[in-house]
Design a protein around this motif. Sequence first.
Motif, PDB file in Angstrom:
ATOM      1  N   PHE A 102      40.800  36.960  33.697  1.00  0.00           N
ATOM      2  CA  PHE A 102      40.829  38.417  33.561  1.00  0.00           C
ATOM      3  C   PHE A 102      39.444  38.947  33.168  1.00  0.00           C
ATOM      4  CE2 PHE A 102      41.717  42.239  30.835  1.00  0.00           C
ATOM      5  CZ  PHE A 102      42.047  43.093  31.882  1.00  0.00           C
ATOM      6  N   THR A 103      38.786  38.279  32.230  1.00  0.00           N
ATOM      7  CA  THR A 103      37.447  38.709  31.797  1.00  0.00           C
ATOM      8  C   THR A 103      36.478  38.679  32.986  1.00  0.00           C
ATOM      9  OG1 THR A 103      37.929  37.852  29.617  1.00  0.00           O
ATOM     10  CG2 THR A 103      35.618  38.284  30.080  1.00  0.00           C
ATOM     11  N   ASP A 104      36.628  37.687  33.856  1.00  0.00           N
ATOM     12  CA  ASP A 104      35.765  37.636  35.050  1.00  0.00           C
ATOM     13  C   ASP A 104      35.997  38.845  35.940  1.00  0.00           C
ATOM     14  OD1 ASP A 104      34.556  35.324  34.389  1.00  0.00           O
ATOM     15  OD2 ASP A 104      35.761  34.032  35.728  1.00  0.00           O
ATOM     16  N   VAL A 105      37.283  39.210  36.120  1.00  0.00           N
ATOM     17  CA  VAL A 105      37.583  40.399  36.943  1.00  0.00           C
ATOM     18  C   VAL A 105      36.944  41.630  36.309  1.00  0.00           C
ATOM     19  CG1 VAL A 105      39.425  41.911  37.804  1.00  0.00           C
ATOM     20  CG2 VAL A 105      39.730  39.446  37.892  1.00  0.00           C
ATOM     21  N   VAL A 106      37.124  41.758  34.982  1.00  0.00           N
ATOM     22  CA  VAL A 106      36.587  42.932  34.276  1.00  0.00           C
ATOM     23  C   VAL A 106      35.079  43.027  34.497  1.00  0.00           C
ATOM     24  CG1 VAL A 106      36.163  43.921  31.984  1.00  0.00           C
ATOM     25  CG2 VAL A 106      38.411  43.012  32.531  1.00  0.00           C
ATOM     26  N   THR A 107      34.385  41.921  34.279  1.00  0.00           N
ATOM     27  CA  THR A 107      32.910  41.991  34.349  1.00  0.00           C
ATOM     28  C   THR A 107      32.402  42.139  35.786  1.00  0.00           C
ATOM     29  OG1 THR A 107      32.875  39.600  34.198  1.00  0.00           O
ATOM     30  CG2 THR A 107      32.411  40.788  32.182  1.00  0.00           C
ATOM     31  N   MET A 131      41.928  47.223  28.359  1.00  0.00           N
ATOM     32  CA  MET A 131      43.349  46.998  28.631  1.00  0.00           C
ATOM     33  C   MET A 131      43.773  45.598  28.172  1.00  0.00           C
ATOM     34  SD  MET A 131      45.324  47.272  32.279  1.00  0.00           S
ATOM     35  CE  MET A 131      45.074  45.556  32.767  1.00  0.00           C
ATOM     36  N   ASP A 132      44.970  45.506  27.623  1.00  0.00           N
ATOM     37  CA  ASP A 132      45.560  44.201  27.338  1.00  0.00           C
ATOM     38  C   ASP A 132      46.166  43.712  28.661  1.00  0.00           C
ATOM     39  OD1 ASP A 132      47.316  42.762  24.706  1.00  0.00           O
ATOM     40  OD2 ASP A 132      47.854  42.388  26.799  1.00  0.00           O
ATOM     41  N   LYS A 133      45.761  42.527  29.106  1.00  0.00           N
ATOM     42  CA  LYS A 133      46.162  42.102  30.458  1.00  0.00           C
ATOM     43  C   LYS A 133      47.673  41.888  30.599  1.00  0.00           C
ATOM     44  CE  LYS A 133      45.855  37.122  30.223  1.00  0.00           C
ATOM     45  NZ  LYS A 133      47.289  36.933  30.467  1.00  0.00           N
ATOM     46  N   ASP A 134      48.388  41.743  29.469  1.00  0.00           N
ATOM     47  CA  ASP A 134      49.840  41.568  29.542  1.00  0.00           C
ATOM     48  C   ASP A 134      50.604  42.857  29.254  1.00  0.00           C
ATOM     49  OD1 ASP A 134      49.757  38.711  30.010  1.00  0.00           O
ATOM     50  OD2 ASP A 134      48.950  38.616  27.969  1.00  0.00           O
ATOM     51  N   LYS A 135      50.071  43.631  28.293  1.00  0.00           N
ATOM     52  CA  LYS A 135      50.837  44.815  27.861  1.00  0.00           C
ATOM     53  C   LYS A 135      50.308  46.114  28.425  1.00  0.00           C
ATOM     54  CE  LYS A 135      51.633  42.879  23.252  1.00  0.00           C
ATOM     55  NZ  LYS A 135      50.604  42.797  22.239  1.00  0.00           N
ATOM     56  N   GLY A 136      49.139  46.088  29.012  1.00  0.00           N
ATOM     57  CA  GLY A 136      48.560  47.341  29.529  1.00  0.00           C
ATOM     58  C   GLY A 136      47.840  48.113  28.436  1.00  0.00           C
ATOM     59  N   PHE A 137      47.780  49.416  28.602  1.00  0.00           N
ATOM     60  CA  PHE A 137      47.092  50.263  27.632  1.00  0.00           C
ATOM     61  C   PHE A 137      48.054  50.655  26.512  1.00  0.00           C
ATOM     62  CE2 PHE A 137      44.478  50.748  31.437  1.00  0.00           C
ATOM     63  CZ  PHE A 137      43.217  50.574  30.897  1.00  0.00           C
ATOM     64  N   SER A 138      47.469  51.040  25.362  1.00  0.00           N
ATOM     65  CA  SER A 138      48.277  51.386  24.186  1.00  0.00           C
ATOM     66  C   SER A 138      49.075  52.674  24.435  1.00  0.00           C
ATOM     67  CB  SER A 138      47.355  51.595  22.981  1.00  0.00           C
ATOM     68  OG  SER A 138      46.557  52.743  23.210  1.00  0.00           O
TER      69      SER A 138
END
Length: 253
Positions: free
Chosen positions: A129-134, A146-153
């Motif tokens: 996920f961090t690779d996708v983000v960067t 974003m939390d990759k499992d829960k989404g945004f707060s």
Amino acid sequence: MLELYNAIQSTCSQKVRMTLAEKGIDFVEHRLKLFKQDQLKPEYLKLNPNGVVPTLVHDGKPVIDSSVIMEYLDEVFPEKSLTPQKSHQRAEMRAWMRFFEEVPTSAVRYPSYNAAFVRHFSEMSQAEFTDVVTSKPLRDKFLGEMDKDKGFSSDKIEQAEKSIRKTVLRMETKLKDSPYLLGTDISLADICVLPPLIRMEDLGYANLWNDLPGFCAWLERMKLRPSFKKAFYAGSLLSEQYPDIRDRQKRSA
Ligand SMILES: N[C@@H](CCC(=O)N[C@@H](CS)C(=O)NCC(=O)O)C(=O)O
């Protein structure tokens, strides 16, 4: 020769597709798959270094950013203009567009990710996920929050709802006495804000404007335009790909 690199469900792409349809302009469409990261392929980044859709290529030259593309099309193809004649009204149209880019356009990303897109990331490891983000030239900061499992707060979702409510209330001040934002004719301002609002409706948030008669009449008016069907062809709505979204629509109806 006009080519549009875009994605079916992308609200920014839908703005441009509706502009092209209103103006009756033919184009060649290239559909990118955003979760296959087509937008980050080197050949696409040469056209659009931001790694996002849409990109218009006109006679071999790229034009990027959806609102810039809308204005470019209206300038280069002046028949059936979507920009008012008078300078003050043109300024008013552009002010609406800047407001729409800043407020509702950025707001809808949060509920869109939570309702639909986050599921594409939950099977990845944190490192993947961090690779996708960067890898995202424009959206690294946004996606990194974003939390990759829960989404945004839930805070972010509440802020997004407030931004949409603020948008529709401001639109109502005009639409209570006029069919379109700038008066009797549709303009780029109406087209600019429609896709984020269609997205919110699709995600089950019509409760944010059901009490606003001018706004509701405008939304129906926009949907009845022949350009709407052309721009929002089959597959354009998230609920078509992610049917569980319909449960939220039902709960909020
Ligand atoms: N300001 C740009 C933003 C475009 C944008 O955010 N596009 C989204 C789809 S609506 C995208 O391509 N996202 C791909 C990604 O996040 O990797 C515009 O209006 O064209």
